[in-house]
Enzyme design. Structure first.
Site, mmCIF file in Angstrom:
data_model
loop_
_atom_site.group_PDB
_atom_site.id
_atom_site.type_symbol
_atom_site.label_atom_id
_atom_site.label_comp_id
_atom_site.label_asym_id
_atom_site.label_seq_id
_atom_site.Cartn_x
_atom_site.Cartn_y
_atom_site.Cartn_z
ATOM 1 N N TRP A 101 0.828 -1.212 0.000
ATOM 2 C CA TRP A 101 0.000 0.000 0.000
ATOM 3 C C TRP A 101 0.854 1.250 0.000
ATOM 4 O O TRP A 101 0.512 2.239 -0.648
ATOM 5 C CB TRP A 101 -1.008 -0.015 1.152
ATOM 6 C CG TRP A 101 -2.092 -1.008 0.872
ATOM 7 C CD1 TRP A 101 -2.347 -2.168 1.538
ATOM 8 C CD2 TRP A 101 -3.050 -0.963 -0.204
ATOM 9 N NE1 TRP A 101 -3.408 -2.833 0.961
ATOM 10 C CE2 TRP A 101 -3.855 -2.125 -0.107
ATOM 11 C CE3 TRP A 101 -3.306 -0.055 -1.238
ATOM 12 C CZ2 TRP A 101 -4.893 -2.393 -1.010
ATOM 13 C CZ3 TRP A 101 -4.349 -0.331 -2.134
ATOM 14 C CH2 TRP A 101 -5.120 -1.492 -2.007
ATOM 15 N N ASP A 171 -2.184 6.651 6.016
ATOM 16 C CA ASP A 171 -3.228 5.768 5.489
ATOM 17 C C ASP A 171 -3.535 4.754 6.585
ATOM 18 O O ASP A 171 -2.735 3.872 6.872
ATOM 19 C CB ASP A 171 -2.713 5.069 4.223
ATOM 20 C CG ASP A 171 -3.719 4.074 3.639
ATOM 21 O OD1 ASP A 171 -4.772 3.839 4.267
ATOM 22 O OD2 ASP A 171 -3.436 3.515 2.556
ATOM 23 N N LYS A 195 -13.127 -1.568 5.709
ATOM 24 C CA LYS A 195 -12.458 -2.511 6.606
ATOM 25 C C LYS A 195 -13.081 -2.437 8.004
ATOM 26 O O LYS A 195 -13.762 -3.329 8.429
ATOM 27 C CB LYS A 195 -10.955 -2.237 6.693
ATOM 28 C CG LYS A 195 -10.132 -2.782 5.512
ATOM 29 C CD LYS A 195 -10.273 -1.981 4.246
ATOM 30 C CE LYS A 195 -9.583 -2.572 3.052
ATOM 31 N NZ LYS A 195 -8.382 -1.890 2.648
#
Ligand code: PLP
Length: 329
Positions: A101, A171, A195
């Site tokens: 990511w 993030d 999530k």
């Protein structure tokens, strides 16, 4: 029957949230409509969005000098939106590379600015977080970007970087709301909702006020944090149903024990009717659970779950609490 869904996202939602949403599907609080059918500018939906924001602020103890934005595009869109919103005065940004990511964030940022990879864990196959002493920061960076939980490699920061005057951008897609964080260390926190927060389609952005004025002129209005902050995230039609479900998740989180600073070791709780305390303790003892009485200074109950407590012990207690609630609730 519900299954145990270990998906990385979109992911499992709390069953009570799904049940509540189902019960309210056709007629939300006597409005005669589903939340999906409401105007985003109507008083019903504005109430839903305001409550969701207030609950999120309480859960994460978000200071007043931060705005909470309910946007769209997910964390991947935000990877581009971040440089656009922060590069007005600068042309370099620092990124720490801890895995897949981070790499995506870096790749996207390179379209907008010079990226300095201040540290990388690639040398050990992205199995660790490079300690801050090893970061090679650039002079005059607009911000420092980290991914605090790498969803693919399974690497999580157990500490908060201290970046001084340079805004720290994180993030947090896959671990936001899983533990207390000190928001004041961060300039911007962002994440897709799918999530830990709710359904896909909603992006959370928590941004410090002084960073609202750093956008490049090319920044699209829908992705311009300042314009969105001034419009209560309604420059465009927000993801209304996803915000509603996220709001139910926030309420559910509060029901689980509320405060984000709650201890993982000592879990105090109270019965609604304290005259049942003795009966609760007696029943617990019959099921092989002892020493649940709270400290005499505060009363109530307390379960201390130190490392050596088997998970079976916690399960037995939770089951018993459910039973007790049904019997006396
Ligand atoms: C899931 C995830 C993303 C992707 O977010 P989208 O909502 O699909 O854009 C980005 N970063 C992290 C850390 C993630 O876990």
């Amino acid at each position: 029957m519900r299954i145990f869904n270990f998906s990385a996202g979109p992911a499992v939602l709390p069953e009570p949230v799904l049940r509540k949403a189902a019960a309210e599907m056709l007629d939300w609080h006597g409005s005669g409509m589903s939340v999906m059918e409401m105007s985003h500018r109507g008083k019903e939906f504005i109430g839903i969005a305001d409550k969701a924001q207030a609950d999120l602020r309480a859960l994460l103890a978000i200071p007043n000098n931060y705005k909470v934005l309910f946007l769209q595009g997910g964390a991947i869109a935000e990877n581009a939106i971040i440089p656009m919103n922060l590069l007005k005065a600068k042309s370099v940004a620092d990124y720490v590379n801890t895995g897949e990511w981070s790499k995506k964030s870096i790749k996207e940022a390179r379209k907008y600015c010079a990226v300095n990879v201040a540290a990388s864990a690639e040398d050990k196959h992205f199995t660790y977080v490079p300690p801050q002493e090893s970061w090679k920061l650039s002079k005059g960076a607009a911000y420092i970007h980290v991914c605090t939980n790498e969803t693919i490699g399974g690497v999580e920061y157990q500490w908060t970087p201290d970046t001084g005057d340079v805004p720290l951008i994180a993030d947090m897609s896959s671990h936001i709301l899983s533990r207390a964080i000190d928001i004041s260390h961060f300039g911007v926190i962002y994440g897709g909702a799918q999530k830990n927060v709710g359904p896909a389609g909603l992006t959370l952005v928590i941004v410090r006020d002084d960073l609202l004025d750093q956008a490049l002129p090319i920044t699209p209005s829908a992705f311009h944090w300042k314009e969105q902050a001034e419009a209560d995230s309604m420059v465009n039609t927000p993801a209304t149903y996803a915000i509603y479900i996220a709001g139910l998740v926030f309420e559910w989180l509060e029901d689980q024990g509320g405060k984000e600073d709650r201890s993982r070791m000592n879990v105090p709780f109270r019965l609604r009717d304290e005259s049942l305390d003795e009966a609760f303790l007696k029943g617990a003892k019959e099921r092989g659970m002892v020493q649940l009485k709270g400290h005499r200074a505060v009363g109530g109950m307390r379960a201390s779950i130190y490392n050596a407590m088997p998970v079976e012990g916690v399960r037995t207690l939770v089951e018993y609490m459910g039973e007790f609630e049904k019997r006396h609730g």
